[in-house]
Design a protein around this motif. Sequence first.
Motif, short mmCIF file in Angstrom:
data_model
loop_
_atom_site.label_atom_id
_atom_site.label_comp_id
_atom_site.label_asym_id
_atom_site.label_seq_id
_atom_site.Cartn_x
_atom_site.Cartn_y
_atom_site.Cartn_z
N LEU A 334 0.96 3.92 -17.65
CA LEU A 334 2.10 4.68 -18.16
C LEU A 334 1.82 5.27 -19.55
N SER A 335 1.02 4.59 -20.38
CA SER A 335 0.79 5.07 -21.73
C SER A 335 -0.03 6.36 -21.76
N THR A 336 -0.85 6.57 -20.74
CA THR A 336 -1.70 7.78 -20.70
C THR A 336 -1.34 8.71 -19.54
N SER A 337 -0.42 8.30 -18.66
CA SER A 337 -0.01 9.09 -17.49
C SER A 337 -1.19 9.36 -16.55
N ARG A 338 -2.15 8.46 -16.51
CA ARG A 338 -3.33 8.65 -15.66
C ARG A 338 -3.29 7.72 -14.46
N CYS A 339 -3.85 8.19 -13.36
CA CYS A 339 -4.10 7.33 -12.21
C CYS A 339 -5.42 6.61 -12.48
N LEU A 340 -5.36 5.29 -12.67
CA LEU A 340 -6.57 4.52 -12.99
C LEU A 340 -7.34 4.11 -11.74
N ILE A 341 -6.62 3.74 -10.69
CA ILE A 341 -7.26 3.22 -9.48
C ILE A 341 -6.56 3.80 -8.25
N ALA A 342 -7.33 4.19 -7.26
CA ALA A 342 -6.79 4.56 -5.95
C ALA A 342 -7.30 3.54 -4.93
N TYR A 343 -6.38 2.93 -4.21
CA TYR A 343 -6.73 1.93 -3.20
C TYR A 343 -6.75 2.65 -1.85
N THR A 344 -7.93 2.78 -1.28
CA THR A 344 -8.12 3.64 -0.11
C THR A 344 -8.49 2.84 1.13
N GLY A 345 -8.31 3.48 2.28
CA GLY A 345 -8.76 2.89 3.53
C GLY A 345 -7.64 2.30 4.37
N ALA A 346 -6.38 2.54 3.99
CA ALA A 346 -5.28 1.94 4.75
C ALA A 346 -4.87 2.79 5.95
N GLY A 347 -4.98 4.09 5.86
CA GLY A 347 -4.45 4.95 6.92
C GLY A 347 -5.46 5.23 8.02
N THR A 348 -5.35 4.52 9.13
CA THR A 348 -6.31 4.74 10.22
C THR A 348 -6.08 6.09 10.89
N THR A 349 -4.86 6.61 10.76
CA THR A 349 -4.56 7.91 11.39
C THR A 349 -4.31 8.99 10.34
N GLY A 350 -4.67 8.71 9.08
CA GLY A 350 -4.44 9.69 8.03
C GLY A 350 -3.03 9.58 7.51
N LYS A 351 -2.20 10.54 7.83
CA LYS A 351 -0.84 10.55 7.29
C LYS A 351 0.09 9.68 8.12
N GLN A 352 1.09 9.11 7.43
CA GLN A 352 2.05 8.23 8.09
C GLN A 352 3.27 9.01 8.59
N GLU A 353 3.91 8.43 9.58
CA GLU A 353 5.17 8.99 10.06
C GLU A 353 6.34 8.42 9.27
N HIS A 354 6.25 7.11 8.96
CA HIS A 354 7.33 6.44 8.25
C HIS A 354 6.87 6.04 6.85
N LYS A 355 7.82 5.82 5.95
CA LYS A 355 7.45 5.35 4.62
C LYS A 355 7.14 3.86 4.66
N ALA A 356 6.24 3.43 3.81
CA ALA A 356 5.87 2.02 3.73
C ALA A 356 5.68 1.65 2.26
N GLN A 357 5.81 0.34 1.97
CA GLN A 357 5.80 -0.11 0.59
C GLN A 357 4.47 -0.75 0.22
N ALA A 358 4.00 -0.44 -0.98
CA ALA A 358 2.89 -1.16 -1.58
C ALA A 358 3.46 -2.24 -2.48
N ALA A 359 2.84 -3.40 -2.51
CA ALA A 359 3.37 -4.51 -3.31
C ALA A 359 2.23 -5.28 -3.95
N PHE A 360 2.49 -5.83 -5.13
CA PHE A 360 1.60 -6.84 -5.72
C PHE A 360 1.93 -8.19 -5.09
N ASN A 361 0.93 -9.09 -5.01
CA ASN A 361 1.27 -10.47 -4.72
C ASN A 361 1.86 -11.10 -5.98
N HIS A 362 2.26 -12.37 -5.94
CA HIS A 362 3.00 -12.96 -7.06
C HIS A 362 2.17 -13.07 -8.33
#
Length: 430
Positions: A334-362
Amino acid sequence: MKETETIDPKNVLKNRELLYRLMVSQLFYDGHQNLAVSLSTTVQADPPCPPSDRLFHIVITGLQHEPEIQKPQTRAEALLGPGLDLEFETDMQTTAPEPALYETAYVTSHKGNCRAGAFSNDGQLVATGSVDASIKILDVDRMLAKSAPDAMEPAGSDQQGHPVIRTLYDHLEEVTCLEFHPREPILVSGSRDFTIKLFDYSKASVKKAFKTITDADQIRCMAFHPTGDYLVVGTNHPVMRVYDINTAQCYVCSIPSHQHVAGLTSIKYSPDAKVYASAGRDGSVKVWDGVSNRCVNTFLKAHDGAEVCSITFSRNGKYLLSSGKDSLVKLWELSTSRCLIAYTGAGTTGKQEHKAQAAFNHTEDYVMFPDEATTSLCCWNSRNASRKQLLSLGHNGPVRYLVHSPNAPAFLTCSDDFRARFWYRRTPTH
């Protein structure tokens, strides 16, 4: 008293040039010719840099004299560890179990698609909401007791009690979002029926809300201010609302240009409440001042123009985790407004039909995101984005909501197969 020194921009530039030259020289010295030439060309090092081991010795000397930063620990840090802070840690060892090791501890069913879920702040309760307009509140300890390997109860015994402690019916349409009050035994629900309902679940006989707030559009997302006095609400309309829970008074930003240009999908407060963030179907993420309700930052096309599905703050408020319908998960500083990391490889079909949530573990050691096509859970190391083992979520339809416990190795998945699954990683003491 020593006067405060002002930083000369020319000196900063000069020191950066020196740093880059030292990096190029070190790469040449270590035999990384191609990298050294590439970096030298990029930073336009002139004159050319000779091989040198100076940077290595500067780093060793600096580390020996670096003062140890002893910042006071918060209660969450004492219980869960330091959380994600890339400013100080580059080689943190993860202590929490990988989400792929979690197991289903309990399954509850609705009479329609399960679309919403939430954990209470103490992690002791979960809530689920459905297209059938019903809401269930479940006790975590009772779910764990029911599924414990040594849970041998006599026939007809109800010693542990049923995990579902409340079933609430007061909506006319799909329950789209749920939030527990941070301090009181109150559950708030939002629905397609244009209403926000407040339920007092401390009363065993409660089925109806004790307060209803009616909006002008379908409720899509909401988040409590950490004090519990205010609720920020997103609907299919681009303008965000802030409701005073006690008076039902509604506040909106008075500057139209600050608003999204399409419906909202996710809203979260930072832990210190200084800012809150919103995500929209317009593909942007906005950061808002927690007092004035004015937009202070916008990430346009945060996911290359795709709809942004979810956002969540790190515990220290330095980072924002977003997911999009491009099946990418991104970590923003947030301090620099930069994307630091992109986590890739989740979409086996590319784009999704429905929205889904990303979450941190505890502990914020891992980032989690469900793959829509395979109904499996993707997981990454939050600091270096290395892929971890997949977990089959066992649902017979898309996972429409995922939320992790704030303080334990547990998460909840809600699916179009009418079911919500509670996942937990048992230790020898559980």
